[in-house]
Design an enzyme around this catalytic site. Sequence first.
Site, PDB file in Angstrom:
ATOM      1  N   ASN A  73       1.003  -1.156  -0.299  1.00 20.89           N
ATOM      2  CA  ASN A  73      -0.331  -0.127   0.208  1.00 20.89           C
ATOM      3  C   ASN A  73       1.428   1.477   0.094  1.00 20.89           C
ATOM      4  O   ASN A  73       1.778   1.406   0.340  1.00 20.89           O
ATOM      5  CB  ASN A  73      -0.800  -0.129   0.945  1.00 20.89           C
ATOM      6  CG  ASN A  73      -2.021   0.679   1.409  1.00 20.89           C
ATOM      7  OD1 ASN A  73      -1.447   2.519   0.173  1.00 20.89           O
ATOM      8  ND2 ASN A  73      -3.131   0.547   1.734  1.00 20.89           N
ATOM      9  N   HIS A 143      -9.578  -4.548  -3.486  1.00 18.04           N
ATOM     10  CA  HIS A 143      -8.135  -5.104  -2.913  1.00 18.04           C
ATOM     11  C   HIS A 143      -7.770  -5.562  -2.067  1.00 18.04           C
ATOM     12  O   HIS A 143      -9.949  -4.598  -1.044  1.00 18.04           O
ATOM     13  CB  HIS A 143      -7.302  -3.905  -3.435  1.00 18.04           C
ATOM     14  CG  HIS A 143      -7.982  -2.234  -3.198  1.00 18.04           C
ATOM     15  ND1 HIS A 143      -8.529  -1.737  -3.909  1.00 18.04           N
ATOM     16  CD2 HIS A 143      -7.974  -2.204  -2.168  1.00 18.04           C
ATOM     17  CE1 HIS A 143      -9.419  -0.645  -3.154  1.00 18.04           C
ATOM     18  NE2 HIS A 143      -8.531  -0.836  -1.935  1.00 18.04           N
ATOM     19  N   HIS A 145      -6.684  -5.849   1.593  1.00 20.50           N
ATOM     20  CA  HIS A 145      -6.090  -5.373   2.220  1.00 20.50           C
ATOM     21  C   HIS A 145      -5.042  -7.036   3.205  1.00 20.50           C
ATOM     22  O   HIS A 145      -5.766  -7.332   4.415  1.00 20.50           O
ATOM     23  CB  HIS A 145      -6.184  -4.079   3.260  1.00 20.50           C
ATOM     24  CG  HIS A 145      -6.729  -3.032   3.186  1.00 20.50           C
ATOM     25  ND1 HIS A 145      -5.619  -2.081   2.919  1.00 20.50           N
ATOM     26  CD2 HIS A 145      -7.851  -3.073   2.622  1.00 20.50           C
ATOM     27  CE1 HIS A 145      -6.359  -0.905   1.388  1.00 20.50           C
ATOM     28  NE2 HIS A 145      -7.539  -1.723   1.731  1.00 20.50           N
TER      29      HIS A 145
END
Length: 190
Positions: A73, A143, A145
Site C-alpha cells: 500500500n 483489493h 488489505h
Amino acid sequence: MNSDPAPESPAAFGPSDDGLQRLWTPHRMVYIGGQDKPADGTTQQCPFCRIPAGDDEQGLVVARGERCYVVLNLYPYNSGHMMVLPYRHVSDYTDLTDAETVELAQMTQQAMRVSRAVHSPAGFNLGINQGEVAGAGIAAHLHQHVVPRWLGDANFLPVVGQTKALPELLADTRRRLADAWKTAGGREEN
C-alpha cells in the site's frame, strides 16, 4: 500593541497556549487531497490496472500469481501493509471468478506467512472495503488489505496526532517481502 505571534513563530501555526506539541506531516496532504486517486472508475484511470504492466520495484509489487498479485500500500496503515488484488478490473467480490477467489485467498495466506517471516507481527487486520461508502479509496478495483499489527502499534500518534510513524521505507519493505516470498515458495513471475 499587537499580541499576535510573529509569522515565523511556532505559535502562529496552531492554537496558542493549548499545551500540545505538533508533529507536522505535510507529505500526507497528497493522499488527503486525492493526488493519486483515479479521475473515474475506468481501467485507463485505474492505478491497480497500470501497476502490473510496469516495473515491480517502482510499482511496489511484492509477488505475482496467475490471476492476482500482491502490492504494498502506497499509504500504509503499518509497515508491511500489503494488498492482494486480481489483475482483472473488477469492483465487487461477488464478481470474482472461482479461480480468482481461490488465488486471492491463497495469496492472502501467503502474504500473512511472508509477513510473519519478515516482520514478526502479533496479528493482522484483513479486509476488503466494498464501495466508496465503506472506505474503499479506489472502489473500482477490488483489493484485499493485509495489515500486520503489533502490540502497542496504536499509540498516541494515530489516535491523538492523526499521524503514523513507519520505521522502514517502502522500497526496503517491498524488497524484503519480495525476497521472502520467493524463498517461501510463493509463486513469482516476472
